[in-house]
Design an enzyme around this catalytic site. Structure first.
Site, short mmCIF file in Angstrom:
data_model
loop_
_atom_site.label_atom_id
_atom_site.label_comp_id
_atom_site.label_asym_id
_atom_site.label_seq_id
_atom_site.Cartn_x
_atom_site.Cartn_y
_atom_site.Cartn_z
N HIS A 44 9.23 -26.56 -1.37
CA HIS A 44 8.67 -27.73 -2.05
C HIS A 44 7.44 -27.36 -2.87
O HIS A 44 6.71 -28.23 -3.34
CB HIS A 44 8.34 -28.81 -1.02
CG HIS A 44 9.57 -29.26 -0.28
ND1 HIS A 44 10.28 -30.38 -0.60
CD2 HIS A 44 10.25 -28.66 0.74
CE1 HIS A 44 11.34 -30.48 0.20
NE2 HIS A 44 11.34 -29.44 1.02
N LYS A 71 -14.34 -0.42 -3.54
CA LYS A 71 -15.41 -0.06 -2.59
C LYS A 71 -16.52 0.69 -3.31
O LYS A 71 -17.70 0.46 -3.08
CB LYS A 71 -14.85 0.86 -1.49
CG LYS A 71 -13.93 0.17 -0.52
CD LYS A 71 -13.61 1.14 0.61
CE LYS A 71 -12.44 0.69 1.44
NZ LYS A 71 -11.92 1.74 2.32
N GLU A 91 0.83 -1.22 0.00
CA GLU A 91 0.00 0.00 0.00
C GLU A 91 0.85 1.26 0.00
O GLU A 91 0.43 2.31 -0.47
CB GLU A 91 -0.91 0.02 1.24
CG GLU A 91 -2.29 -0.51 0.95
CD GLU A 91 -3.28 -0.33 2.10
OE1 GLU A 91 -4.33 -0.96 2.02
OE2 GLU A 91 -3.02 0.41 3.07
#
Ligand code: PA5
Length: 425
Positions: A298, A412, A277
Site C-alpha cells: 500500500h 569516516k 557491503e
C-alpha cells in the site's frame, strides 16, 4: 535447508539460465580459500568453532545478566549490531516475562534517540554489552562513554562488573580497556568480517540474554553449512546466487527482499548490509532494498508493479505460521467479509502472497521465493547460513572481493577531519 523456488524468475532469465558452472567455480574458490579476501572466510566454520570454544562462557554470561538485570544495553553498529537485532526481532519480538529487555544504542548519532532509550531504561537494573571489532568506530565508542558514566553513577565501584566487551582478541582500544578494567571480553574472530559475525559472540550474547536458545541455533547452523556444501545445482545457495547474477546481467539492478512477517524487518536490514557491503564495489553490485508485505503493497506496491523495470524480488516465506486466527462468521455480514469467514489468517496471507507473486510477475518483476519451515531457532540458522553462503558465491561470480568494505572509510575520514580528531586529515 531452505528451499529456493525460481519458477517466478524463469521467464526473465537468459536462455542459458543461471550459470551453475560459474557458481561451482565460485564455491570451490570459497572453500579452497583461493579467492579475494580469503583471509575473511572463517565464518564457514564459525558455528563449530564457537561450540568448541566460547559458547559455554557466552551462556554463563547471559545467565548472569538474565538473573540480575531487567535490561541489556547492546552498543554496536553495522555488523556489530544488525544480526543480533534481526535475530531478536524475528524470534523474540516481545520479551517474555523473565526476559530482560534488549536496547540497541551506538548505531547512530541521534541525541533524541539516545534520550528516548534512556527514558525507557529508567531506573531498571542493566548490563552493557559493547561490541566493536576495531574499538574506534565513533558511534558505538561515543555511546559507550555515555553508558560508562551512567553505570558509574548507578553502581559506583561495581560498575565494571556490568560491562561485557566483544572485540578483537588481541588489539584495539576496547580490548585494552577490557584488560585494564577486567571486563569479560568475547572475541570477534580475526578471520570473520562484521557482517558475517552474527554466529559469534557478537550476535549470540545478546540473543541468549533475550531468551533465544543459541545452542540450538549453533547446532542447526553446523548442520546447515554441511548441507550447503553440496556441489550441485540443487544447492539453494547456488540457485539464488546464480539466478540473481543472471538477472543482474539482464539489467535488473535492484533486489527487494520482502517477507509477510513484520518481525523479519531487521533480518532484512542485516541482509541489506550483507549483500550491499559484499557486492557493491568496483562500480558493480545489485542494490539491496527491503519491503514488508502486505503493508508496503500500500506504499511501494505501485512502484513495484509498474515503475522502471529494474527490480527483482526475493520473498522469504515461512511455510508454517506460529499462530492461528480463524475469521469469525457473522450472520448479518455487515462488513461483507463472510467470504473469508472460517478461514485461517495464515491461509489468507498465503493466498495474498500468491496473488502478489502473480501480479508482480505479470508486471515484469522476476520473483524468487526463499522458503523456510518456521520462524524459530532452526529457521533463523538456516536463513543466516544460506544468505552468507549465497552472498560469497554471488560476490565471487561477479568478480569482486565479497569480504572487504573500503568504501565505508570515506565518510569516516571526512567526519574525523571535521570533528578535529587528532591526526585526521
Ligand atoms: O561489516 C563490517 O565490517 C562493518 O559493518 C562493521 O561491523 C561496522 O563498521 C562496525 O565496526 P566495529 O565493529 O569495528 O565497530
Amino acid at each position: 535447508m531452505v528451499k529456493v523456488d525460481l519458477s517466478g524468475a524463469a521467464q526473465f532469465l537468459t536462455e542459458a539460465g543461471p550459470d551453475y558452472a560459474l557458481a561451482e567455480i565460485a564455491h570451490k574458490t570459497l572453500s579452497d580459500r583461493t579467492g579475494l579476501g580469503k583471509e575473511f572466510t572463517g565464518w564457514l566454520e564459525l558455528p563449530q568453532r564457537i561450540k568448541d570454544t566460547e559458547l559455554p562462557e557466552i551462556l554463563k554470561a547471559a545467565e548472569l545478566i538474565r538473573s540480575r538485570s531487567k535490561a541489556l544495553v547492546v552498543i554496536g553498529i553495522g555488523g556489530s549490531y544488525l544480526g543480533a537485532r534481526g535475530a531478536i526481532e524475528l524470534l523474540k519480538p516481545i520479551p517474555g516475562e523473565n526476559d530482560p529487555k534488549v536496547f540497541f544504542v551506538g548505531n547512530g548519532l541521534s541525541a533524541d534517540a539516545l534520550s528516548d532509550t534512556l527514558r525507557q531504561l529508567g531506573d531498571m537494573d542493566f548490563d552493557v554489552n559493547v561490541i566493536s571489532k576495531s574499538g574506534t568506530t565513533l558511534e558505538p565508542a561515543a555511546a559507550f562513554r555515555i553508558f560508562r558514566v551512567l553505570l558509574e553513577k548507578k553502581y559506583g565501584d561495581k560498575a565494571n562488573e556490568h560491562i561485557f566487551a566483544t572485540t578483537d582478541a588481541h588489539k584495539g582500544v576496547l580490548k585494552g580497556l577490557a584488560d585494564e578494567h577486567g571486563w569479560p571480553a568475547f572475541v570477534v574472530p580475526d578471520d570473520v568480517g562484521g557482517r558475517f559475525s552474527v554466529l559469534s559472540a557478537v550476535g549470540l550474547l545478546p540473543m541468549a540474554v533475550a531468551g533465544i536458545d543459541v545452542a540450538k541455533v549453533i547446532d542447526a547452523a553446523i548442520e546447515e553449512f554441511k548441507a550447503l556444501d553440496l556441489r550441485s545445482p540443487e544447492n539453494p545457495a547456488w540457485q539464488y546466487a546464480a539466478a540473481r547474477q543472471c538477472l543482474y546481467n539482464k539489467g535488473y539492478a535492484v533486489e527487494i527482499l520482502g517477507s509477510y512477517e513484520p518481525s523479519f524487518r531487521f533480518m532484512a536490514e542485516w541482509w541489506k548490509q550483507l549483500y550491499g557491503e559484499s557486492e557493491g564495489k568496483d562500480a558493480k553490485g545489485i542494490f539491496p532494498a527491503s519491503v514488508e508485505f502486505t503493508a508496503d503493497l500500500h506504499s511501494m506496491g505501485q512502484f513495484i508493479q509498474s515503475g522502471p523495470r529494474i527490480l527483482m524480488e526475493s520473498i522469504v516465506r515461512f511455510t508454517h505460521s506460529r499462530d492461528s486466527y480463524v475469521f469469525p462468521f457473522e450472520e448479518a455480514d455487515s462488513d461483507g467479509l463472510n467470504y473469508i469467514a472460517g478461514r485461517d489468517m495464515a491461509d489468507v496471507c498465503k493466498v495474498a502472497a500468491d496473488a502478489v507473486k502473480e501480479a508482480h510477475i505479470s508486471g515484469g518483476v522476476p520473483n524468487m521465493v526463499i522458503e523456510v519451515p518456521r520462524r524459530d531457532e532452526e529457521g533463523f540458522a538456516s536463513l543466516v547460513c544460506f544468505f552468507e553462503m549465497a552472498c560469497a558465491i554471488s560476490g565471487y561470480m561477479s568478480g569482486v572481493n565479497p569480504f572487504n568494505q573500503p568504501g565505508v572509510e570515506a565518510y569516516k575520514k571526512n567526519m574525523f577531519r571535521m570533528l578535529g580528531k587528532p591526526g585526521a586529515v
